[in-house]
Every structure is written in C-alpha cells, then in structure tokens.
Enzyme design. Structure first.
Site, PDB file in Angstrom:
ATOM      1  N   VAL A 151      45.390  38.539  41.760  1.00 38.27           N
ATOM      2  CA  VAL A 151      45.037  39.574  42.745  1.00 38.27           C
ATOM      3  C   VAL A 151      43.871  39.097  43.617  1.00 38.27           C
ATOM      4  O   VAL A 151      43.816  39.383  44.809  1.00 38.27           O
ATOM      5  CB  VAL A 151      44.672  40.899  42.023  1.00 38.27           C
ATOM      6  CG1 VAL A 151      44.202  41.958  43.006  1.00 38.27           C
ATOM      7  CG2 VAL A 151      45.854  41.410  41.210  1.00 38.27           C
ATOM      8  N   ASP A 156      51.149  45.597  49.949  1.00 35.32           N
ATOM      9  CA  ASP A 156      51.756  45.569  51.283  1.00 35.32           C
ATOM     10  C   ASP A 156      53.147  46.225  51.240  1.00 35.32           C
ATOM     11  O   ASP A 156      53.534  46.954  52.151  1.00 35.32           O
ATOM     12  CB  ASP A 156      51.855  44.121  51.780  1.00 35.32           C
ATOM     13  CG  ASP A 156      50.530  43.381  51.584  1.00 35.32           C
ATOM     14  OD1 ASP A 156      49.514  43.898  52.052  1.00 35.32           O
ATOM     15  OD2 ASP A 156      50.516  42.328  50.923  1.00 35.32           O
ATOM     16  N   HIS A 173      49.858  36.851  51.329  1.00 32.89           N
ATOM     17  CA  HIS A 173      49.112  38.121  51.379  1.00 32.89           C
ATOM     18  C   HIS A 173      47.953  37.918  52.348  1.00 32.89           C
ATOM     19  O   HIS A 173      46.829  37.622  51.956  1.00 32.89           O
ATOM     20  CB  HIS A 173      48.610  38.496  49.982  1.00 32.89           C
ATOM     21  CG  HIS A 173      47.671  39.664  49.999  1.00 32.89           C
ATOM     22  ND1 HIS A 173      48.063  40.917  50.378  1.00 32.89           N
ATOM     23  CD2 HIS A 173      46.358  39.758  49.719  1.00 32.89           C
ATOM     24  CE1 HIS A 173      47.032  41.737  50.325  1.00 32.89           C
ATOM     25  NE2 HIS A 173      45.978  41.048  49.928  1.00 32.89           N
TER      26      HIS A 173
HETATM   27  P1  NDP Z   1      37.244  44.145  43.802  1.00 29.30           P
HETATM   28  O1  NDP Z   1      37.531  44.483  42.397  1.00 29.30           O
HETATM   29  O2  NDP Z   1      37.270  45.232  44.816  1.00 29.30           O
HETATM   30  O3  NDP Z   1      38.226  42.980  44.324  1.00 29.30           O
HETATM   31  C1  NDP Z   1      38.480  41.836  43.546  1.00 29.30           C
HETATM   32  C2  NDP Z   1      39.370  40.874  44.274  1.00 29.30           C
HETATM   33  O4  NDP Z   1      40.605  41.497  44.557  1.00 29.30           O
HETATM   34  C3  NDP Z   1      38.807  40.386  45.604  1.00 29.30           C
HETATM   35  O5  NDP Z   1      39.057  38.981  45.691  1.00 29.30           O
HETATM   36  C4  NDP Z   1      39.636  41.124  46.612  1.00 29.30           C
HETATM   37  O6  NDP Z   1      39.794  40.361  47.806  1.00 29.30           O
HETATM   38  C5  NDP Z   1      40.956  41.169  45.888  1.00 29.30           C
HETATM   39  N1  NDP Z   1      41.958  42.035  46.471  1.00 29.30           N
HETATM   40  C6  NDP Z   1      43.262  41.693  46.557  1.00 29.30           C
HETATM   41  N2  NDP Z   1      43.959  42.620  47.171  1.00 29.30           N
HETATM   42  C7  NDP Z   1      43.098  43.558  47.518  1.00 29.30           C
HETATM   43  C8  NDP Z   1      43.236  44.773  48.210  1.00 29.30           C
HETATM   44  N3  NDP Z   1      44.387  45.163  48.688  1.00 29.30           N
HETATM   45  N4  NDP Z   1      42.161  45.544  48.403  1.00 29.30           N
HETATM   46  C9  NDP Z   1      40.969  45.138  47.947  1.00 29.30           C
HETATM   47  N5  NDP Z   1      40.774  43.979  47.275  1.00 29.30           N
HETATM   48  C10 NDP Z   1      41.829  43.210  47.074  1.00 29.30           C
HETATM   49  O7  NDP Z   1      35.864  43.384  43.931  1.00 29.30           O
HETATM   50  P2  NDP Z   1      34.500  43.652  43.199  1.00 29.30           P
HETATM   51  O8  NDP Z   1      33.515  42.804  43.932  1.00 29.30           O
HETATM   52  O9  NDP Z   1      34.249  45.094  42.969  1.00 29.30           O
HETATM   53  O10 NDP Z   1      34.758  43.040  41.754  1.00 29.30           O
HETATM   54  C11 NDP Z   1      34.988  41.698  41.522  1.00 29.30           C
HETATM   55  C12 NDP Z   1      34.558  41.367  40.126  1.00 29.30           C
HETATM   56  O11 NDP Z   1      34.837  39.991  39.950  1.00 29.30           O
HETATM   57  C13 NDP Z   1      33.069  41.593  39.906  1.00 29.30           C
HETATM   58  O12 NDP Z   1      32.887  42.396  38.762  1.00 29.30           O
HETATM   59  C14 NDP Z   1      32.503  40.206  39.721  1.00 29.30           C
HETATM   60  O13 NDP Z   1      31.505  40.139  38.739  1.00 29.30           O
HETATM   61  C15 NDP Z   1      33.729  39.401  39.333  1.00 29.30           C
HETATM   62  N6  NDP Z   1      33.643  38.026  39.802  1.00 29.30           N
HETATM   63  C16 NDP Z   1      34.026  37.037  38.967  1.00 29.30           C
HETATM   64  C17 NDP Z   1      33.907  35.708  39.336  1.00 29.30           C
HETATM   65  C18 NDP Z   1      34.294  34.645  38.379  1.00 29.30           C
HETATM   66  O14 NDP Z   1      35.127  34.856  37.523  1.00 29.30           O
HETATM   67  N7  NDP Z   1      33.736  33.457  38.489  1.00 29.30           N
HETATM   68  C19 NDP Z   1      33.374  35.343  40.650  1.00 29.30           C
HETATM   69  C20 NDP Z   1      33.071  36.455  41.485  1.00 29.30           C
HETATM   70  C21 NDP Z   1      33.206  37.760  41.067  1.00 29.30           C
HETATM   71  P3  NDP Z   1      39.060  40.724  49.186  1.00 29.30           P
HETATM   72  O15 NDP Z   1      37.601  40.729  48.957  1.00 29.30           O
HETATM   73  O16 NDP Z   1      39.509  39.636  50.115  1.00 29.30           O
HETATM   74  O17 NDP Z   1      39.598  42.066  49.586  1.00 29.30           O
END
Ligand code: NDP
Length: 327
Positions: A129, A159, A187
C-alpha cells in the site's frame, strides 16, 4: 477451533493502520471463523503510539484476535506470517517529486523483502500500500527470491472503488449493481480507469453515462480524488485506503464475486501490451484459494491501449530509478 494465522501490518501506528487493524481483528478480511495473530511492525519513534493502538485493540475484546506482536524488527514482524499489509512508508511532502519518494521508500522494501524471504510462512502473500506502491512491491518481490512472484500485489482497489462510487452517483444505481470496472497500470496519475467493459445492471456503463462525461469529468475526478480529500479534510485519505486494502485481500483470500472482476496490481505477464517485469494493475478474478488470474480476451480500444502504453512507460521509468535495489 481453527488455528490462528499470522497477519503482519507495517506502519501499524499510522493513519491507515489505525483504520485497518480493527477490521482485520473483527474478521472482515479472513472471515468470522478465522482467528488471527496481528504482528505490527513500526519504526522505533512510533513504538509508543503503536502501544496505544494495541491497548485499544485489546479493549475491543475481539474473539478472533488471539495475540499481538509489537516490534520494530522486520525479522520478528514477518516471522511465520501468512498475509502482510505493507503500509509503512514516508509520505510525499511538498516539493518532493516521485523520484525522491522512490529513493526514500525503496530501501525500506529491500529490508522487508529480505526479512520476508528469511522468515515468512510458505503460504505468504503481501499487499503493498505504501507509495509508490507498484514499484515498492517490485522491490520487495525481487528481494524475496524464494517466494513466488505472484504473491506480491500492489493496491489499485481504492481507484477501482472510487470509480464504482462515481458511476453510482451519476446513474443513481447501487454500487453492487456495477460490475467489470477496470483500473489499468500504475497507482498514480497515469492510471487508466476503463469503463468500456463495465455494466450497470444489464446496461453498458459507457452508454449510461456518455463518453463526454467519462472523459471530461469521470477520469480527472477519479485521478485527483486523493488531492480533493486532502483539500477537504486537511489530511490524506486513510479510512477509504484501509477499506480498499481490506477489499483487495478479502477477495484474494476468499474469492471475487461471480460474474465480476476486480483491479489488482500484479506482476505483469505482458497481457494487453503491458510491459513485463513491472507490477501492473489488471482486471483479475480470484477463485478463493489465494490465487488470481488476469482476465484474458477483452477487446481494448485505442484510447485505452494508449493509456496502457503511457502508464507502462512510467512504471519502466520507476523501475530504472530503483535498478540498484533489485536483485
Ligand atoms: P498513512 O498510514 O496515511 O499512509 C501510509 C502509506 O500509504 C503512505 O505511503 C501513503 O502514500 C500510502 N497510501 C497508499 N494509498 C493511499 C491512499 N489512497 N491514501 C492515502 N495514503 C495512501 O501514513 P502515516 O504517515 O500516518 O503512517 C505511516 C506509518 O509508517 C507511520 O506510523 C510511520 O512510523 C511508518 N513508517 C515506517 C517506515 C519504515 O518501515 N521504515 C518509514 C516511514 C514511516 P502517500 O503519502 O503517497 O499518500
């Protein structure tokens, strides 16, 4: 009692994770008889938020939730797991282009692919995702050479669902009466929402809505819906993204409905002129045993063929950017 299956969610403390975990634990993905062990993977700074989420999961007293594992170690997070939702990734910030995002997120999926290869169960399946989802899926797949390629999918179901609801709103139909929608490709803004095969009841969707509405309203609305949601709520879509992930894995695990198909980004076999060697969204049917088949034999018009060519080209460009992360 059926043995529990291990289900991994990465980025579990994030916004999508918060909408996703409770519904998995409630049985909405693997059914009301299948217990689960949730293995929640996060980065160290997010572990305390994750602990809060786990406390809430505990307070729900879900009968199907047999255990929880909270970890910042992928080797633990993927240990013995059968199904994984790879959500965790850095979000795109203002001023970042797609290549920056790939450069930042790509390495996460190298490490996770290796951990999957080393520790996951034989029946492992993953839905990616975190964006750029198609290319991240390719990176994870390529770093898990012992896992069959077709076990790595990326998500275009949001989508697909957005398309169904736009068609329903335009025609007054119920979404359940709309079948055979297709999202082709990446996507991203180059994805191709194709309603030429879709039916609303017995009617062809394109005849019900007209070509002008399809081209001038539907296509841009579906492609920019994420941005419209950010503008309206001040945050990116989370519940609908989690819902789409649930729909994708529920259908992959349990089967698609008769007479319909769904959009799934899967390793391309070159069908419909899509490039091979990328993760590309196709119409797929799932028999309900954890496999899928790309629907074959559809007549694809020139407009859609041109879209498939462009979105395929974008995926090949993304692949070239991450060439050093593929093994
Ligand atoms: P979200 O949970 O809102 O989103 C996570 C990912 O899903 C993003 O890459 C986002 O992409 C993607 N995404 C895919 N489809 C969709 C959609 N339709 N709408 C919105 N998002 C979508 O992000 P948060 O920042 O709240 O949470 C991310 C978590 O991941 C955090 O808890 C963080 O700690 C963790 N994390 C882990 C990492 C690792 O494993 N090394 C690195 C960074 C973060 P987009 O932003 O392009 O919408």
């Amino acid at each position: 009692m059926t043995n529990p299956i291990k289900v991994t969610v990465t980025g579990a403390a994030g916004h999508i994770g918060y909408s996703l975990l409770f519904r998995i634990a409630a049985g909405e993905v693997f059914g009301p008889k299948q217990p689960v062990i949730l293995q929640m993977l996060e980065i160290p700074p997010a572990m305390s938020v994750l602990e809060g989420t786990a406390m809430e999961l505990q307070d729900c007293a879900f009968p199907l939730l047999h255990d929880m594992v909270l970890t910042d170690d992928p080797m633990v997070g993927f240990d013995g797991t059968s199904w994984a939702f790879l959500v965790g990734a850095f979000p795109r910030k203002a001023g970042m282009d797609r290549a920056d995002l790939i450069g930042r997120n790509g390495p996460i999926f190298v490490g996770q692919g290796k951990a999957i290869n080393a520790r996951a169960a034989d029946d492992f399946h993953a839905l990616i995702v975190g964006n750029p989802a198609n290319t991240n899926a390719l990176i994870a797949m390529s770093n898990a050479p012992d896992v069959p390629n077709e076990r790595f999918n990326a998500m275009t179901r949001l989508d697909h669902n957005r398309s169904l609801s736009q068609l329903a709103a335009k025609t007054g139909a119920n979404v359940a009466d709309i079948k055979q929608m297709i999202i082709w490709g990446n996507h991203s803004n180059t994805m191709v929402p194709d309603i030429y095969h879709a039916k609303i009841g017995r009617k062809k969707a394109i005849n019900a809505v007209g070509k002008r509405w399809y081209k001038s309203y539907f296509k841009p609305t579906v492609a920019t819906r994420g941005g419209a949601i950010i503008k309206a709520r001040g945050a990116s879509s989370a519940a609908s993204a989690a819902n789409a992930a649930i729909c994708h894995v529920r259908d992959w695990y349990g089967g698609t409905r008769k007479g319909d198909w769904v959009s799934m980004a899967v390793p391309s076999d070159g069908s419909y002129g899509a490039p091979e060697g990328v993760i590309f969204s196709f119409p797929c049917v799932c028999p309900g045993d954890g496999t899928y088949q790309i629907v074959q034999g559809l007549d694809v018009n020139e407009e859609i063929q041109e879209g498939i060519r462009k979105t395929g080209e974008e995926l090949l460009n993304e692949k070239a950017v991450v060439a050093d992360l593929l093994s």
